[in-house]
Scaffold this active site. Structure first.
Site, mmCIF file in Angstrom:
data_model
loop_
_atom_site.group_PDB
_atom_site.id
_atom_site.type_symbol
_atom_site.label_atom_id
_atom_site.label_comp_id
_atom_site.label_asym_id
_atom_site.label_seq_id
_atom_site.Cartn_x
_atom_site.Cartn_y
_atom_site.Cartn_z
ATOM 1 N N GLY A 9 0.706 -1.334 0.021
ATOM 2 C CA GLY A 9 0.107 -0.076 0.046
ATOM 3 C C GLY A 9 0.953 1.308 -0.171
ATOM 4 O O GLY A 9 1.988 1.091 -0.052
ATOM 5 N N ALA B 97 -4.237 -2.366 6.118
ATOM 6 C CA ALA B 97 -5.659 -2.340 6.520
ATOM 7 C C ALA B 97 -6.473 -2.409 5.302
ATOM 8 O O ALA B 97 -6.369 -2.382 4.271
ATOM 9 C CB ALA B 97 -5.729 -0.935 7.091
ATOM 10 N N TYR B 98 -7.742 -2.855 5.807
ATOM 11 C CA TYR B 98 -8.753 -2.785 4.513
ATOM 12 C C TYR B 98 -9.430 -1.268 4.765
ATOM 13 O O TYR B 98 -9.827 -0.891 5.507
ATOM 14 C CB TYR B 98 -9.812 -3.830 5.238
ATOM 15 C CG TYR B 98 -11.114 -4.035 4.229
ATOM 16 C CD1 TYR B 98 -11.203 -5.202 3.670
ATOM 17 C CD2 TYR B 98 -11.969 -2.947 3.841
ATOM 18 C CE1 TYR B 98 -12.330 -5.248 2.609
ATOM 19 C CE2 TYR B 98 -13.239 -2.991 2.939
ATOM 20 C CZ TYR B 98 -13.147 -4.371 2.459
ATOM 21 O OH TYR B 98 -14.197 -4.553 1.621
ATOM 22 N N THR B 99 -9.396 -0.609 3.595
ATOM 23 C CA THR B 99 -9.355 0.743 3.403
ATOM 24 C C THR B 99 -10.494 1.169 2.376
ATOM 25 O O THR B 99 -10.520 2.125 1.909
ATOM 26 C CB THR B 99 -8.059 1.390 3.010
ATOM 27 O OG1 THR B 99 -7.489 0.941 1.869
ATOM 28 C CG2 THR B 99 -7.201 1.496 4.106
ATOM 29 N N TYR C 29 -16.003 1.022 8.346
ATOM 30 C CA TYR C 29 -14.634 1.045 8.526
ATOM 31 C C TYR C 29 -14.033 1.826 9.680
ATOM 32 O O TYR C 29 -13.020 1.254 10.298
ATOM 33 C CB TYR C 29 -13.999 1.868 6.968
ATOM 34 C CG TYR C 29 -12.656 2.451 7.108
ATOM 35 C CD1 TYR C 29 -11.651 1.435 7.020
ATOM 36 C CD2 TYR C 29 -12.514 3.686 7.482
ATOM 37 C CE1 TYR C 29 -10.426 1.901 7.141
ATOM 38 C CE2 TYR C 29 -11.109 4.073 7.362
ATOM 39 C CZ TYR C 29 -10.086 3.228 7.300
ATOM 40 O OH TYR C 29 -8.678 3.793 7.263
ATOM 41 N N LEU D 185 1.280 3.929 2.497
ATOM 42 C CA LEU D 185 2.165 4.169 3.487
ATOM 43 C C LEU D 185 2.868 3.193 3.885
ATOM 44 O O LEU D 185 4.276 3.279 4.048
ATOM 45 C CB LEU D 185 1.225 4.471 4.796
ATOM 46 C CG LEU D 185 1.728 4.642 5.997
ATOM 47 C CD1 LEU D 185 2.744 6.185 5.831
ATOM 48 C CD2 LEU D 185 0.781 4.847 7.152
ATOM 49 N N TRP E 189 -6.315 11.482 4.934
ATOM 50 C CA TRP E 189 -6.240 11.914 3.423
ATOM 51 C C TRP E 189 -4.792 11.669 2.926
ATOM 52 O O TRP E 189 -4.235 12.565 2.204
ATOM 53 C CB TRP E 189 -6.558 13.335 3.461
ATOM 54 C CG TRP E 189 -7.879 13.828 3.810
ATOM 55 C CD1 TRP E 189 -8.870 13.142 4.520
ATOM 56 C CD2 TRP E 189 -8.498 14.837 3.422
ATOM 57 N NE1 TRP E 189 -9.997 13.761 4.798
ATOM 58 C CE2 TRP E 189 -9.831 14.930 3.995
ATOM 59 C CE3 TRP E 189 -8.275 15.951 2.511
ATOM 60 C CZ2 TRP E 189 -10.636 16.042 3.738
ATOM 61 C CZ3 TRP E 189 -9.093 17.023 2.758
ATOM 62 C CH2 TRP E 189 -10.366 17.186 3.112
ATOM 63 N N ASP F 8 -0.879 -13.641 5.247
ATOM 64 C CA ASP F 8 -2.212 -13.309 5.430
ATOM 65 C C ASP F 8 -2.484 -13.246 7.124
ATOM 66 O O ASP F 8 -2.513 -13.981 7.533
ATOM 67 C CB ASP F 8 -3.065 -14.624 5.118
ATOM 68 C CG ASP F 8 -4.551 -14.099 5.202
ATOM 69 O OD1 ASP F 8 -5.082 -13.226 5.639
ATOM 70 O OD2 ASP F 8 -5.536 -14.851 4.527
#
Length: 284
Positions: A10, A60-62, A125, A12, A150, A36
């Site tokens: 991702g 994370a799930y975003t 979320y 970050l 953001w 996982d």
């Protein structure tokens, strides 16, 4: 220091791992292909084998809107996955840093939100990120929780890239103007996180680039700096219906960051300028 960074695929996580290497740390960046985090035994075995001194948990799930219908996956990643990582960190006495979000707050009012303000998430979320925070706090005596907002970075998709893509085919875009926050360059945030995890200044922090704006103002600045002749038509959140409620107020106070001796991040406008320059270099 040996550092394990989750979410390497991702925005970050990628920059945190890169910054760690730049600062001379022994970094292990892992993504979904490597581990996982929703499988407890795999988490235990992997981290026991690597034996890092610290974990920075960026994974994370975003998919904020998708989370409203895909609740099980979102919960498993953001809550259960976090618990599994914290469990191992606790057993082997590893430092643990959890990256959280402005979505843990209800987004009401116009005042700056301080670290001690009570979370009250309005999206699923946001709920899972808050549950992740609670797991960290209940299982560890010493921890870092860093809330941000953001984000935009080189690796992955974000609002800035979307605006630049739209600019190729549109002369006008409609952007929400009643949600206020701080655009945050993952390159800048990553530097801070790497510095922070090497200290013992534990606690909950808010970390973003300096300054506030609306999404519409952010879009205008993107087009201005990128020399794109695109007009921004400001609309309200109500005019732009989505599955998940977005916080209208994401003004995170960074006073705790400053009081603990951490350097403030540059303004979001400065960050955007450097980011756009980096995108140009990458395309060459």
């Amino acid at each position: 220091m040996k550092l394990l960074v989750t979410g390497f695929g991702g925005q970050l996580g990628y920059d945190v791992a890169w910054q760690g290497v730049q600062q001379g740390l022994d970094v292990h960046g892992i993504g979904r292909r490597d581990l996982d985090i929703t499988k407890e035994q795999e988490v235990y075995q992997y981290i026991r084998q690597v034996k890092p001194d610290a974990i920075i948990h960026c994974a994370a799930y975003t998919a904020v809107d998708q989370a409203e219908s895909d609740k099980e996956t979102c919960w498993n990643v953001n809550v259960e996955g976090t618990k599994y990582l914290v469990n191992v960190a606790k057993e082997f006495n590893m430092k643990f840093m959890y990256v959280s979000s402005d979505y843990v707050f209800d987004g009401k009012g116009e005042k700056k939100i301080v670290e001690t303000d009570p979370p009250c998430p309005k999206s699923y979320y946001g709920l899972t990120k808050y549950e992740g925070e609670k797991a960290v706090q209940s299982m560890l005596q010493e921890y870092f929780i860093v809330r941000t907002s953001w984000v935009f970075g080189i690796n992955g998709n974000n609002f800035t890239k979307k605006m630049l893509h739209l600019a190729k085919s549109r002369e006008e875009v409609e952007i929400v103007g009643d949600q206020i926050g701080s655009p945050t360059y993952t390159h800048d945030l990553a530097k801070l996180l790497i510095s922070m995890v090497q200290t013992d200044k534990y606690g909950i922090y808010h970390a973003t680039n300096e300054g506030f704006c609306s999404w519409a103002e952010f879009a205008e600045e993107i087009f201005k700096q990128a020399n794109c002749n695109v007009q921004v038509r400001v609309v309200s959140s109500e005019d732009y219906p989505v599955n998940a409620v977005r916080p209208k107020n994401a003004r995170l106070s960074k006073e705790k960051l400053k009081s603990n001796g951490f350097k403030s991040l540059p303004t979001w406008q400065d960050a955007l300028e450097r980011y756009l320059s980096m995108l140009v270099k990458k395309e060459k």
